[in-house]
Design a protein around this motif. Structure first.
Motif, PDB file in Angstrom:
ATOM      1  N   LEU A  25       6.524   1.175  -9.951  1.00  0.00           N
ATOM      2  CA  LEU A  25       7.099  -0.105  -9.541  1.00  0.00           C
ATOM      3  C   LEU A  25       7.637  -0.774 -10.792  1.00  0.00           C
ATOM      4  O   LEU A  25       6.943  -0.845 -11.809  1.00  0.00           O
ATOM      5  CB  LEU A  25       6.032  -1.000  -8.907  1.00  0.00           C
ATOM      6  CG  LEU A  25       5.444  -0.534  -7.589  1.00  0.00           C
ATOM      7  CD1 LEU A  25       4.236  -1.376  -7.222  1.00  0.00           C
ATOM      8  CD2 LEU A  25       6.483  -0.607  -6.502  1.00  0.00           C
ATOM      9  N   LYS A  26       8.852  -1.257 -10.728  1.00  0.00           N
ATOM     10  CA  LYS A  26       9.459  -1.908 -11.881  1.00  0.00           C
ATOM     11  C   LYS A  26       9.828  -3.333 -11.495  1.00  0.00           C
ATOM     12  O   LYS A  26      10.400  -3.575 -10.436  1.00  0.00           O
ATOM     13  CB  LYS A  26      10.710  -1.150 -12.312  1.00  0.00           C
ATOM     14  CG  LYS A  26      11.359  -1.698 -13.547  1.00  0.00           C
ATOM     15  CD  LYS A  26      12.512  -0.817 -13.985  1.00  0.00           C
ATOM     16  CE  LYS A  26      13.121  -1.361 -15.254  1.00  0.00           C
ATOM     17  NZ  LYS A  26      14.205  -0.508 -15.727  1.00  0.00           N
TER      18      LYS A  26
ATOM     19  N   ARG B  36       0.861  -1.189   0.000  1.00  0.00           N
ATOM     20  CA  ARG B  36       0.000   0.000   0.000  1.00  0.00           C
ATOM     21  C   ARG B  36       0.897   1.240   0.000  1.00  0.00           C
ATOM     22  O   ARG B  36       1.816   1.350   0.821  1.00  0.00           O
ATOM     23  CB  ARG B  36      -0.919   0.034   1.218  1.00  0.00           C
ATOM     24  CG  ARG B  36      -1.866   1.247   1.176  1.00  0.00           C
ATOM     25  CD  ARG B  36      -2.929   1.193   2.229  1.00  0.00           C
ATOM     26  NE  ARG B  36      -2.352   1.455   3.544  1.00  0.00           N
ATOM     27  CZ  ARG B  36      -3.027   1.350   4.683  1.00  0.00           C
ATOM     28  NH1 ARG B  36      -4.289   0.958   4.675  1.00  0.00           N
ATOM     29  NH2 ARG B  36      -2.450   1.609   5.832  1.00  0.00           N
ATOM     30  N   ILE B  37       0.637   2.154  -0.914  1.00  0.00           N
ATOM     31  CA  ILE B  37       1.407   3.383  -1.017  1.00  0.00           C
ATOM     32  C   ILE B  37       0.811   4.375  -0.014  1.00  0.00           C
ATOM     33  O   ILE B  37      -0.299   4.867  -0.207  1.00  0.00           O
ATOM     34  CB  ILE B  37       1.369   3.962  -2.456  1.00  0.00           C
ATOM     35  CG1 ILE B  37       1.698   2.883  -3.495  1.00  0.00           C
ATOM     36  CG2 ILE B  37       2.282   5.170  -2.552  1.00  0.00           C
ATOM     37  CD1 ILE B  37       3.032   2.186  -3.337  1.00  0.00           C
ATOM     38  N   GLU B  38       1.548   4.630   1.051  1.00  0.00           N
ATOM     39  CA  GLU B  38       1.093   5.544   2.096  1.00  0.00           C
ATOM     40  C   GLU B  38       1.289   7.000   1.678  1.00  0.00           C
ATOM     41  O   GLU B  38       0.456   7.845   1.960  1.00  0.00           O
ATOM     42  CB  GLU B  38       1.855   5.287   3.402  1.00  0.00           C
ATOM     43  CG  GLU B  38       1.702   3.878   3.946  1.00  0.00           C
ATOM     44  CD  GLU B  38       0.368   3.655   4.602  1.00  0.00           C
ATOM     45  OE1 GLU B  38       0.085   4.306   5.621  1.00  0.00           O
ATOM     46  OE2 GLU B  38      -0.404   2.833   4.081  1.00  0.00           O
ATOM     47  N   GLN B  39       2.419   7.287   1.043  1.00  0.00           N
ATOM     48  CA  GLN B  39       2.756   8.629   0.567  1.00  0.00           C
ATOM     49  C   GLN B  39       3.633   8.493  -0.654  1.00  0.00           C
ATOM     50  O   GLN B  39       4.374   7.518  -0.784  1.00  0.00           O
ATOM     51  CB  GLN B  39       3.543   9.422   1.614  1.00  0.00           C
ATOM     52  CG  GLN B  39       2.835   9.724   2.880  1.00  0.00           C
ATOM     53  CD  GLN B  39       3.764  10.383   3.899  1.00  0.00           C
ATOM     54  OE1 GLN B  39       4.886  10.750   3.614  1.00  0.00           O
ATOM     55  NE2 GLN B  39       3.270  10.521   5.120  1.00  0.00           N
TER      56      GLN B  39
ATOM     57  N   TYR C 151      11.884  -6.564  -7.292  1.00  0.00           N
ATOM     58  CA  TYR C 151      11.156  -5.414  -7.833  1.00  0.00           C
ATOM     59  C   TYR C 151      11.646  -4.155  -7.146  1.00  0.00           C
ATOM     60  O   TYR C 151      12.236  -4.200  -6.073  1.00  0.00           O
ATOM     61  CB  TYR C 151       9.642  -5.589  -7.736  1.00  0.00           C
ATOM     62  CG  TYR C 151       9.001  -5.561  -6.362  1.00  0.00           C
ATOM     63  CD1 TYR C 151       8.254  -4.463  -5.952  1.00  0.00           C
ATOM     64  CD2 TYR C 151       9.087  -6.645  -5.492  1.00  0.00           C
ATOM     65  CE1 TYR C 151       7.624  -4.441  -4.713  1.00  0.00           C
ATOM     66  CE2 TYR C 151       8.461  -6.639  -4.261  1.00  0.00           C
ATOM     67  CZ  TYR C 151       7.733  -5.528  -3.873  1.00  0.00           C
ATOM     68  OH  TYR C 151       7.114  -5.508  -2.654  1.00  0.00           O
ATOM     69  N   ASP C 152      11.436  -3.006  -7.802  1.00  0.00           N
ATOM     70  CA  ASP C 152      11.954  -1.736  -7.319  1.00  0.00           C
ATOM     71  C   ASP C 152      10.865  -0.683  -7.252  1.00  0.00           C
ATOM     72  O   ASP C 152       9.982  -0.633  -8.117  1.00  0.00           O
ATOM     73  CB  ASP C 152      13.033  -1.197  -8.266  1.00  0.00           C
ATOM     74  CG  ASP C 152      14.229  -2.109  -8.364  1.00  0.00           C
ATOM     75  OD1 ASP C 152      15.061  -2.073  -7.458  1.00  0.00           O
ATOM     76  OD2 ASP C 152      14.327  -2.847  -9.364  1.00  0.00           O
ATOM     77  N   PHE C 153      10.963   0.171  -6.228  1.00  0.00           N
ATOM     78  CA  PHE C 153      10.148   1.374  -6.131  1.00  0.00           C
ATOM     79  C   PHE C 153      10.993   2.511  -6.686  1.00  0.00           C
ATOM     80  O   PHE C 153      12.094   2.762  -6.190  1.00  0.00           O
ATOM     81  CB  PHE C 153       9.834   1.703  -4.663  1.00  0.00           C
ATOM     82  CG  PHE C 153       8.970   0.705  -3.971  1.00  0.00           C
ATOM     83  CD1 PHE C 153       7.601   0.881  -3.908  1.00  0.00           C
ATOM     84  CD2 PHE C 153       9.522  -0.413  -3.356  1.00  0.00           C
ATOM     85  CE1 PHE C 153       6.793  -0.032  -3.245  1.00  0.00           C
ATOM     86  CE2 PHE C 153       8.728  -1.334  -2.690  1.00  0.00           C
ATOM     87  CZ  PHE C 153       7.356  -1.145  -2.641  1.00  0.00           C
ATOM     88  N   TYR C 154      10.544   3.167  -7.714  1.00  0.00           N
ATOM     89  CA  TYR C 154      11.198   4.357  -8.242  1.00  0.00           C
ATOM     90  C   TYR C 154      10.303   5.537  -7.906  1.00  0.00           C
ATOM     91  O   TYR C 154       9.202   5.660  -8.435  1.00  0.00           O
ATOM     92  CB  TYR C 154      11.399   4.262  -9.761  1.00  0.00           C
ATOM     93  CG  TYR C 154      12.517   3.338 -10.157  1.00  0.00           C
ATOM     94  CD1 TYR C 154      13.818   3.806 -10.270  1.00  0.00           C
ATOM     95  CD2 TYR C 154      12.271   1.995 -10.400  1.00  0.00           C
ATOM     96  CE1 TYR C 154      14.855   2.955 -10.628  1.00  0.00           C
ATOM     97  CE2 TYR C 154      13.294   1.136 -10.757  1.00  0.00           C
ATOM     98  CZ  TYR C 154      14.587   1.626 -10.868  1.00  0.00           C
ATOM     99  OH  TYR C 154      15.598   0.777 -11.216  1.00  0.00           O
ATOM    100  N   GLY C 155      10.749   6.385  -7.014  1.00  0.00           N
ATOM    101  CA  GLY C 155       9.969   7.517  -6.540  1.00  0.00           C
ATOM    102  C   GLY C 155       9.980   7.511  -5.025  1.00  0.00           C
ATOM    103  O   GLY C 155       9.881   6.457  -4.405  1.00  0.00           O
TER     104      GLY C 155
ATOM    105  N   PRO D 144       2.693   2.447 -12.690  1.00  0.00           N
ATOM    106  CA  PRO D 144       2.767   3.691 -11.927  1.00  0.00           C
ATOM    107  C   PRO D 144       2.050   3.524 -10.585  1.00  0.00           C
ATOM    108  O   PRO D 144       1.143   2.709 -10.456  1.00  0.00           O
ATOM    109  CB  PRO D 144       2.044   4.697 -12.819  1.00  0.00           C
ATOM    110  CG  PRO D 144       1.123   3.885 -13.648  1.00  0.00           C
ATOM    111  CD  PRO D 144       1.790   2.548 -13.836  1.00  0.00           C
ATOM    112  N   PHE D 145       2.490   4.312  -9.588  1.00  0.00           N
ATOM    113  CA  PHE D 145       1.793   4.305  -8.301  1.00  0.00           C
ATOM    114  C   PHE D 145       1.639   5.730  -7.796  1.00  0.00           C
ATOM    115  O   PHE D 145       2.386   6.623  -8.171  1.00  0.00           O
ATOM    116  CB  PHE D 145       2.501   3.428  -7.266  1.00  0.00           C
ATOM    117  CG  PHE D 145       3.850   3.925  -6.796  1.00  0.00           C
ATOM    118  CD1 PHE D 145       3.948   4.964  -5.880  1.00  0.00           C
ATOM    119  CD2 PHE D 145       5.009   3.334  -7.248  1.00  0.00           C
ATOM    120  CE1 PHE D 145       5.185   5.409  -5.434  1.00  0.00           C
ATOM    121  CE2 PHE D 145       6.255   3.765  -6.809  1.00  0.00           C
ATOM    122  CZ  PHE D 145       6.340   4.803  -5.899  1.00  0.00           C
TER     123      PHE D 145
END
Length: 108
Positions: A67-68, A59-62, A90-94, A75-76
């Motif tokens: 996600l790649k 869950r994206i809190e902020q 997997y990676d979070f970019y941002g 996108p998230f």
């Protein structure tokens, strides 16, 4: 092996009432990680790498970004929820704050 967007958090997941229930933050990569039972709270300044075997709910809190993983990108934005099923790395970019619910044995 799949990464899918969910419309809501699954009902069987027990979330703590606040972020204060999590352990003290430990520095990892370009951010920090806090834990509470089978939950991780990740704060990232721009890029964060995970490895998933089994299933994780994210869950994206902020924040916002994408996600790649080896089969593509999604996108998230704040409030989005994803299910990651046996996707490996997997990676979070941002930058942002991400809540991970580990349903099976994984490595943080």
């Amino acid at each position: 092996m799949n990464l899918t967007r969910l419309t809501a958090m699954p009902e069987n997941i027990d979330l703590p009432p606040s972020h204060e229930a999590f352990s003290e933050a430990r520095s990892v990569q370009s951010g920090s990680v806090r834990s509470c039972k089978n939950l991780l709270l990740i704060e990232s300044g721009g890029r964060f790498k995970r490895f998933c075997t089994g299933t994780e709910i994210v869950r994206i809190e902020q924040g916002s970004g994408h996600l790649k993983w080896k089969r593509g990108e999604l996108p998230f934005a704040e409030g989005d929820i994803f299910a990651a099923e046996d996707i490996g790395e997997y990676d979070f970019y941002g930058g942002g704050v991400f809540l991970i619910v580990k349903e099976n044995k994984e490595t943080a």
